[in-house]
Design an enzyme around this catalytic site. Structure first.
Site, PDB file in Angstrom:
ATOM      1  CG  ASP A 307      -2.231   0.740   0.959  1.00  0.00           C
ATOM      2  OD1 ASP A 307      -2.227   1.670   0.122  1.00  0.00           O
ATOM      3  OD2 ASP A 307      -3.251   0.421   1.597  1.00  0.00           O
ATOM      4  CD  GLU A 513      -6.600   5.305   3.157  1.00  0.00           C
ATOM      5  OE1 GLU A 513      -5.715   4.868   3.915  1.00  0.00           O
ATOM      6  OE2 GLU A 513      -6.375   5.593   1.957  1.00  0.00           O
TER       7      GLU A 513
END
Length: 662
Positions: A307, A513
């Site tokens: 990521d 997020e």
């Protein structure tokens, strides 16, 4: 714009000339098997070129010279990273091709692969079709629809010259306090597993006779997909983003692994690793699960990607021992690193780790072979340059119609009529005067949610093209119906007008997020007071725009009809399609709707299961044209509930625990 494209052509032509040049090179021969081409190219590569292929950098630090000199394997656009504000498809293509020219002018001419987050349509790009976020698609229970959305997304992404998407997210969100819960199709792993059909839409159906489990990308109108985030990202303690998932191996395999196994069977080409930890160990450093289980047990043949700055976060604080992070991540089995900025540091550290024999060469070779396998399989060597042929696909009417269908199938009707009264829905299109109110009624940014144009979304109607719910109401009702809009109407305003009914649209703000992590799960102000002021004085339907269940129990008694609309995207007409009965409600809750946050985490099957609305719950309605044909019936119940109606309404839900009564 045309001139800038012309400038890009000569290097591509030169590269093609090399393919048919005097020296025969098997890796450049499309007639050779992929395995032969990979082996031949690997034999010609230096360590520097191999490490370059393992490197992914953000477009903001990429140049043609860097692409050439470092043999960079991949470039990406992070959330909101675009060539220029409101960039056109042609602008995107010119940027991608410029970077590609740099790659093709390198010694071996290995094309780079450009990646982008396309998690509910091509969401970074102006004028793209924005589909409902995954939580809404989970409510449809329609894998075929999701597959079509994958195909449409692939076309729109390719329309901008991009061949790689960081999607789908196949997280199983077990706690709605998690800020990424809307990226999860459901709390039920079986639903998430079914929705992996989106991979077949993105990458293409596997050809007849094609071996299951081998990565596949079916041509220039398809893209490389990426299943994420491996693994357990949706099960962290208290729903805290990037936190620790505490569960034994059996639980991990039964709850979070099935969707990955299905994705591999369907030919997914890449897998992204999760920021989170499993029982205290960072997933980016978990060799047992990445190399041991994903690659060896599940036989995944594609490449594993980190990521964004994921390897930095192996240490606490992040980036405090970068050399160790590089070592741990590569040894764990990560093949491509989303660096994305500190290119020279990453390349320098990995080079030194290999030269000092800390990381064996066969680990580097494994990584590069996997990356090249995908590049050859997808035809990137034959078609490295993007063209303008698919530009009309971006935001096409056909795709907007598909998104509208997805919206109407995703809506879940939670209540329709107070006790002893007739149902409010479907609403009549012809009325004297109606009220549309609420923070979310005329706000496209709120309607789309996070990961739209910008990483954290936007807060107005200007960032892209679409139809708000207010605009959809005005379009749908009879011309004689007066539509009055007030974002925050008070009780006196409602009382002083003789409204036939009101539509109140409230919910959550956009987030992505960690910014979306929430301990209280409340709607934004003045949502509650709008509900009370409006619904206390006129018949009302409340439409909730949210990425997850939020606190609603205190307000339900005052509401006539309640609709969970999730984050529907740009096509607001899908909402009015069902509010006004052109189509019936059919969505089912993909998540348990809690009574209060003190119950969390609470998922279907738990011993303490006592929901406001259970997993799978969803009232169904007929279309307005069939209302006259409906027969009168009543529903027997142990205790009187608001859904005892005087018309036939189908209850469709997975029942565990108490039925809600208001």
């Amino acid at each position: 714009m045309g001139m800038s494209f012309v400038k890009l052509v000569p290097v591509g032509v030169l590269w093609l000339a090399m393919v048919v040049g005097a020296e025969y090179v098997s890796y450049k021969d499309p007639k050779q098997p992929v395995a032969v081409r990979v082996k031949d190219l690997m034999s010609r590569m230096t360590l520097a070129e191999k490490i370059g292929q393992m490197t992914q950098i953000d477009r903001s630090v990429a140049t043609e010279q860097i692409m050439r000199d470092y043999s960079i394997g991949s470039v990406l656009s992070g959330g909101g990273s675009e060539p220029l504000p409101k960039a056109s498809a042609q602008d995107w293509i010119n940027m991608v091709n410029a970077f590609q020219n740099g790659s093709l002018s390198s010694r071996l001419g290995i094309p780079m692969i450009y990646g982008i987050d396309a998690v509910h349509g091509h969401n970074n790009v102006y004028n793209a079709t924005i589909f409902p976020h995954n939580v809404g698609l989970g409510a449809t229970r329609d894998p075929e629809l999701v597959k079509k959305i994958g195909a449409a997304t692939a076309l729109e992404v390719r329309a901008t010259g991009i061949p790689y998407v960081f999607a789908p997210c196949i997280a199983v969100c077990r706690d709605p306090r998690w800020g990424r819960c809307y990226e999860s199709y459901s709390e039920d792993p079986k639903v998430v597993e079914q929705m992996t059909d989106i991979i077949l839409g993105l990458q293409g159906d596997l050809p007849s006779g094609f071996r299951q489990g081998v990565p596949y990308v079916g041509g220039k109108d398809k893209v490389v997909a990426c299943a994420k985030h491996f693994i357990g990202d949706g099960g962290t303690t208290l729903g805290i983003n990037e936190n620790n998932t505490v569960i034994d191996m059996h639980g991990l395999l039964s709850m979070y692994m099935p969707a990955y196994a299905q994705s591999i069977i369907k030919g997914v080409s890449s897998v992204m690793v999760s920021y989170s930890s499993w029982n205290g160990q960072k997933m980016h450093a978990n060799r047992e699960l990445i190399s041991g289980f994903l690659k060896n047990t599940l036989k995944f043949k594609g490449f594993v990607i980190s990521d964004w700055q994921g390897i930095d976060r192996i240490t606490s604080p992040p980036h405090s021992n970068y050399t160790y992070s590089v070592q741990a991540a590569i040894q764990a089995g990560i093949d491509m690193v989303m660096v994305p900025y500190n290119l020279t540091e990453f390349v320098g550290d990995l080079t030194e780790l290999v030269n000092s024999e800390v990381i064996p060469m066969d680990r580097i070779d494994d990584a590069v072979q996997r990356i090249l396998l995908i590049k050859f399989t997808m035809g990137l060597f034959e078609n490295p340059m993007a063209d303008f042929s698919l530009v009309p696909e971006l935001g096409s009417q056909e795709h907007r119609d598909l998104a509208r269908e997805a919206v109407r199938k995703s809506l879940v009707l939670l209540k329709n009529g107070k006790a002893g009264s007739t149902p409010l829905l479907p609403l009549p299109k012809k009325a004297s005067k109606i009220l549309v109110g609420g923070t979310h009624a005329d706000n496209l940014g709120y309607q789309c949610g996070g990961w739209t144009i910008n990483w954290q979304g936007f807060h107005d109607n200007n960032a892209t093209r679409g139809t708000t719910i207010l605009g959809s109401v005005k379009y749908t009702v009879d011309q004689s119906t007066e539509v009055v809009y007030r974002e925050s109407p008070d009780a006196n305003f409602v009382k002083s007008n003789n409204f036939d009914y009101a539509i109140v649209v409230v919910g959550e703000p956009p987030y992505a997020e960690t910014a979306g992590d929430s301990t209280n799960l409340t709607m934004i102000e003045p949502g509650p007071s709008i509900i009370n002021d409006v619904c206390g004085n006129v018949k009302c339907v409340v439409v909730l725009i949210s990425g997850r269940p939020i606190v609603i129990e205190p307000y339900v008694p005052a509401i006539d009809s309640l609709v969970a609309a999730w984050l529907p995207g740009t096509e607001g007409l899908g909402v009015t399609d069902v509010l006004y009965g052109d189509y019936g409600f059919s969505g089912k809750l993909p998540r348990t709707w809690f009574k209060n946050v003190d119950q969390l985490p609470m998922n279907v099957g738990d011993s303490h299961y006592d929901p406001l609305f259970p997993f799978g719950f969803g009232l169904k309605t007929d279309t307005s044209t069939s209302i006259v044909a409906r027969s009168t019936s009543s529903v027997a119940s142990i205790r009187p509930c608001w859904f005892i109606l005087t018309i036939t309404i189908t209850l469709s839900f997975y029942f565990t625990g108490n039925i809600p009564c208001f």
